[in-house]
Write a protein that holds these residues in place. Sequence first.
Motif, PDB file in Angstrom:
ATOM      1  N   UNK A   1       0.823  -1.205   0.000  1.00 58.60           N
ATOM      2  CA  UNK A   1       0.000   0.000   0.000  1.00 58.60           C
ATOM      3  C   UNK A   1       0.858   1.257   0.000  1.00 58.60           C
ATOM      4  N   UNK A   2       2.105   1.158   0.482  1.00 60.81           N
ATOM      5  CA  UNK A   2       2.991   2.309   0.465  1.00 60.81           C
ATOM      6  C   UNK A   2       3.323   2.791  -0.929  1.00 60.81           C
ATOM      7  N   UNK A   3       3.189   1.902  -1.925  1.00 60.96           N
ATOM      8  CA  UNK A   3       3.471   2.305  -3.308  1.00 60.96           C
ATOM      9  C   UNK A   3       2.401   3.237  -3.859  1.00 60.96           C
ATOM     10  N   UNK A   4       1.294   3.372  -3.123  1.00 66.70           N
ATOM     11  CA  UNK A   4       0.200   4.207  -3.615  1.00 66.70           C
ATOM     12  C   UNK A   4      -0.041   5.405  -2.695  1.00 66.70           C
ATOM     13  N   UNK A   5       1.040   5.888  -2.081  1.00 69.53           N
ATOM     14  CA  UNK A   5       0.985   7.079  -1.238  1.00 69.53           C
ATOM     15  C   UNK A   5       1.685   8.225  -1.971  1.00 69.53           C
ATOM     16  N   UNK A   6       1.054   9.378  -1.972  1.00 65.96           N
ATOM     17  CA  UNK A   6       1.610  10.552  -2.651  1.00 65.96           C
ATOM     18  C   UNK A   6       1.796  11.677  -1.643  1.00 65.96           C
ATOM     19  N   UNK A   7       2.941  12.335  -1.704  1.00 63.87           N
ATOM     20  CA  UNK A   7       3.247  13.455  -0.815  1.00 63.87           C
ATOM     21  C   UNK A   7       3.322  14.729  -1.652  1.00 63.87           C
TER      22      UNK A   7
ATOM     23  N   UNK B   1       3.210  23.354   3.741  1.00 67.05           N
ATOM     24  CA  UNK B   1       2.038  22.516   4.007  1.00 67.05           C
ATOM     25  C   UNK B   1       2.258  21.181   3.308  1.00 67.05           C
ATOM     26  N   UNK B   2       2.276  20.101   4.078  1.00 69.10           N
ATOM     27  CA  UNK B   2       2.507  18.762   3.528  1.00 69.10           C
ATOM     28  C   UNK B   2       1.184  18.007   3.516  1.00 69.10           C
ATOM     29  N   UNK B   3       0.772  17.537   2.343  1.00 68.46           N
ATOM     30  CA  UNK B   3      -0.447  16.752   2.189  1.00 68.46           C
ATOM     31  C   UNK B   3      -0.065  15.337   1.776  1.00 68.46           C
ATOM     32  N   UNK B   4      -0.504  14.359   2.554  1.00 71.11           N
ATOM     33  CA  UNK B   4      -0.213  12.946   2.291  1.00 71.11           C
ATOM     34  C   UNK B   4      -1.532  12.277   1.909  1.00 71.11           C
ATOM     35  N   UNK B   5      -1.608  11.771   0.698  1.00 63.71           N
ATOM     36  CA  UNK B   5      -2.835  11.127   0.216  1.00 63.71           C
ATOM     37  C   UNK B   5      -2.515   9.720  -0.255  1.00 63.71           C
ATOM     38  N   UNK B   6      -3.491   8.819  -0.064  1.00 64.92           N
ATOM     39  CA  UNK B   6      -3.318   7.428  -0.476  1.00 64.92           C
ATOM     40  C   UNK B   6      -4.399   7.057  -1.469  1.00 64.92           C
ATOM     41  N   UNK B   7      -4.222   5.914  -2.112  1.00 68.96           N
ATOM     42  CA  UNK B   7      -5.121   5.497  -3.177  1.00 68.96           C
ATOM     43  C   UNK B   7      -6.522   5.196  -2.673  1.00 68.96           C
ATOM     44  N   UNK B   8      -6.679   4.898  -1.381  1.00 73.37           N
ATOM     45  CA  UNK B   8      -8.010   4.562  -0.868  1.00 73.37           C
ATOM     46  C   UNK B   8      -8.799   5.789  -0.432  1.00 73.37           C
ATOM     47  N   UNK B   9      -8.290   6.988  -0.739  1.00 71.75           N
ATOM     48  CA  UNK B   9      -9.033   8.205  -0.461  1.00 71.75           C
ATOM     49  C   UNK B   9      -8.639   8.935   0.798  1.00 71.75           C
ATOM     50  N   UNK B  10      -7.758   8.370   1.594  1.00 75.75           N
ATOM     51  CA  UNK B  10      -7.330   9.059   2.810  1.00 75.75           C
ATOM     52  C   UNK B  10      -6.416  10.215   2.447  1.00 75.75           C
TER      53      UNK B  10
ATOM     54  N   UNK C   1       5.087  12.344  -8.450  1.00 76.66           N
ATOM     55  CA  UNK C   1       4.055  11.316  -8.389  1.00 76.66           C
ATOM     56  C   UNK C   1       4.080  10.564  -7.074  1.00 76.66           C
ATOM     57  N   UNK C   2       3.829   9.244  -7.140  1.00 81.99           N
ATOM     58  CA  UNK C   2       3.696   8.444  -5.929  1.00 81.99           C
ATOM     59  C   UNK C   2       5.036   8.281  -5.226  1.00 81.99           C
ATOM     60  N   UNK C   3       4.940   7.745  -4.026  1.00 80.90           N
ATOM     61  CA  UNK C   3       6.087   7.721  -3.126  1.00 80.90           C
ATOM     62  C   UNK C   3       7.239   6.879  -3.656  1.00 80.90           C
ATOM     63  N   UNK C   4       6.960   5.854  -4.431  1.00 79.72           N
ATOM     64  CA  UNK C   4       7.988   4.900  -4.801  1.00 79.72           C
ATOM     65  C   UNK C   4       8.202   4.847  -6.303  1.00 79.72           C
ATOM     66  N   UNK C   5       9.333   4.346  -6.684  1.00 79.36           N
ATOM     67  CA  UNK C   5       9.621   4.148  -8.102  1.00 79.36           C
ATOM     68  C   UNK C   5       9.229   2.741  -8.549  1.00 79.36           C
ATOM     69  N   UNK C   6       8.546   1.997  -7.668  1.00 79.69           N
ATOM     70  CA  UNK C   6       8.056   0.673  -8.040  1.00 79.69           C
ATOM     71  C   UNK C   6       8.925  -0.469  -7.562  1.00 79.69           C
ATOM     72  N   UNK C   7      10.028  -0.180  -6.887  1.00 76.98           N
ATOM     73  CA  UNK C   7      10.925  -1.257  -6.455  1.00 76.98           C
ATOM     74  C   UNK C   7      10.747  -1.602  -4.984  1.00 76.98           C
ATOM     75  N   UNK C   8       9.900  -0.856  -4.259  1.00 80.47           N
ATOM     76  CA  UNK C   8       9.764  -1.075  -2.820  1.00 80.47           C
ATOM     77  C   UNK C   8       8.305  -1.295  -2.437  1.00 80.47           C
ATOM     78  N   UNK C   9       8.089  -1.703  -1.201  1.00 86.08           N
ATOM     79  CA  UNK C   9       6.742  -1.876  -0.693  1.00 86.08           C
ATOM     80  C   UNK C   9       6.179  -3.257  -0.941  1.00 86.08           C
ATOM     81  N   UNK C  10       6.902  -4.291  -0.565  1.00 89.33           N
ATOM     82  CA  UNK C  10       6.423  -5.657  -0.753  1.00 89.33           C
ATOM     83  C   UNK C  10       5.556  -6.070   0.440  1.00 89.33           C
ATOM     84  N   UNK C  11       4.779  -7.127   0.249  1.00 91.57           N
ATOM     85  CA  UNK C  11       3.875  -7.605   1.291  1.00 91.57           C
ATOM     86  C   UNK C  11       4.459  -8.757   2.089  1.00 91.57           C
ATOM     87  N   UNK C  12       5.745  -8.956   2.022  1.00 92.51           N
ATOM     88  CA  UNK C  12       6.380  -9.968   2.844  1.00 92.51           C
ATOM     89  C   UNK C  12       6.157 -11.371   2.321  1.00 92.51           C
ATOM     90  N   UNK C  13       6.236 -12.332   3.239  1.00 94.07           N
ATOM     91  CA  UNK C  13       6.112 -13.741   2.882  1.00 94.07           C
ATOM     92  C   UNK C  13       4.671 -14.200   3.087  1.00 94.07           C
TER      93      UNK C  13
END
Length: 632
Positions: free
Chosen positions: A149-155, A243-252, A313-325
Amino acid sequence: MPEYLTPGVYVEETSYRSTSIEGVPTSTFGMAGLTRYGPLPYVLPNGTAVPVPPTLVTSYAEFERAFGDLASPSDDGKANYLAHSARAFFANGGRRLYVARVFPWLRDGEGDIDPAQLDAAFARRALAAPGGGGPVALPVWRARWPGSAGRRIKVTVTRRLGRDRIVVDTVGNAPVARLVGVSELAAVVVLPRGTVPGPRDPIDPATVFVARRGPDRVMGFDDGQGGVTPVDPGTSGYQLELDVTVSSADGRSDTYPQLAPHPGHPRSVYRVLRAADPADDLAQVWLQPVPADATAPTPGQLAVALLDAGSQGYLTDGTNGTDGAALAPDDLLGTEPDDDDPTRPGTGLNALAEIDDIALVATPDIVRMDDAGQIKTATDAIIGHCERLRYRMAIVDPPAESSLSEVRAFRSQFDTTYAALYYPWMQITDPTQRPDPGSAPATLMLPPSGFVAGVYARSDVNRGVHKAPANEVVLGLTKFETAVNVGRQAVLNPEGINALRFFPGRSNRVWGARTMSSDPEWRYVNVRRLFIYLEHSIDKATQWAVFEPNNERLWRNIRQSVEDFLLVVWRTGALLGTKPEEAFFVRCDRTTMSQNDLDNGRLICEIGVAPTYPAEFVIFRIGQWTADAQRS
């Protein structure tokens, strides 16, 4: 007796009444499992541990802000069972929920968390150098919690430039400038006198100065060498705030206003958005400072870099934010807290063990496992958790798509008074899917634990823990996965499987109140929970008695406290009997303790209560009768 050495008058306060016992809460629910994102104990890149206890939420809106929406929390495509269970809990009357988020960390071959893979669980984005210029070390925006979910956070960072803060006065014939209306360490954009920056004009890092008070208490600008430069009368100064605005893909969306770029400022972006103990406990991101051996950016360079990063754009370049094992039973059980290291708290169910108020627990993500052995192991873990802690009860879910024979085989593997099993699963209209015009809405099957926990809480609030949480309406579903009729329940009920049934005109109801025990003394859920309530309340409220003189006065006080408490419980209808003497007894005197007990510091109080059992089988006997007939 107290010690008196100096002659005088002494006034002391004393008490002539017994200490009262207050009942503990019985409707607080705890769950451990996977979520989209959210609070979780973890280790910073510098090796610092961030202890995070289970999070208390009192509504589904709070849960959604802390742990994300209903989308799947992993790559397996299965439903977000814990989020759906939380939603069902509050929809059915629940009020307090503790959530211990579980994250299956990537581990090495020896079972330890692999440091090489640890960083891959967090999304991040490095700031670009101001204007694409020369080499400069800059901080990194990082997701505060692991997961995809961190891959879909925008600052997004915007600026505020207030009015001119440099006031010029004439002293004698010489102009004297003063910097007013700004706090120390605030960032100020200094321009030639009279120049007013436009809202879209770029900021030159070289024009950003830091306000600092000199030895004479006059505000000036930091010269970068420990000194203070006086304010130039030929300049104008505009305080720069971010002013820092942090938004996520689920609308928060969260906004943190009026932040300062200097690390020492009370409203510094480094302080407000830091990893450990930030101003907002549920912040989604933090700003990782540059390493100690690198040259930190000036406040001007940092401010410009943060403003420029909004276009990345979004927080990551697509190489991070895995869901583990893959999820395993040990992940749900978690690790026990290290008593010698407060920075290493418990995780999973072991984290919930630290919360004394929890009376109900569930782990809906057990049904995510496909292997029957893993399901058995995970269910044993939650049952063992309740038996070890004694003052809580587990609500167990049957495996997915269980037939009548399969759920009976599953139930036969357990024997405990601290858990109850409910069958079948629930069907709901899938809130994550938008139906096509003219088509039927999508449906989703969910385990019953969240719904049933809400029913428990509602029954406790409305009637009390002594009332069996059965014959209660279940809200928020369309139908049960399997229709349980009278014949099928005649098979399930004697084996301690509580049926969920639909009755025409009476809606969907919980139609069972039995534990998973073979002991007839603890057959009913409400009896087990009533004794948990009594034991926990007495245990918690009589801690004052430890190390008191073990004599008749102490015994009398304890007897009176317990009797007063049980009298209140009897008056609520929780105990059987037309008078208190029939409902309970309390003995704490020479008949319960021998001299050997006294010599070894033991105080023994015997308590007997007569619980009310549910009217599970209501029988009316009807026969013909006439005036001439004799009643047999």
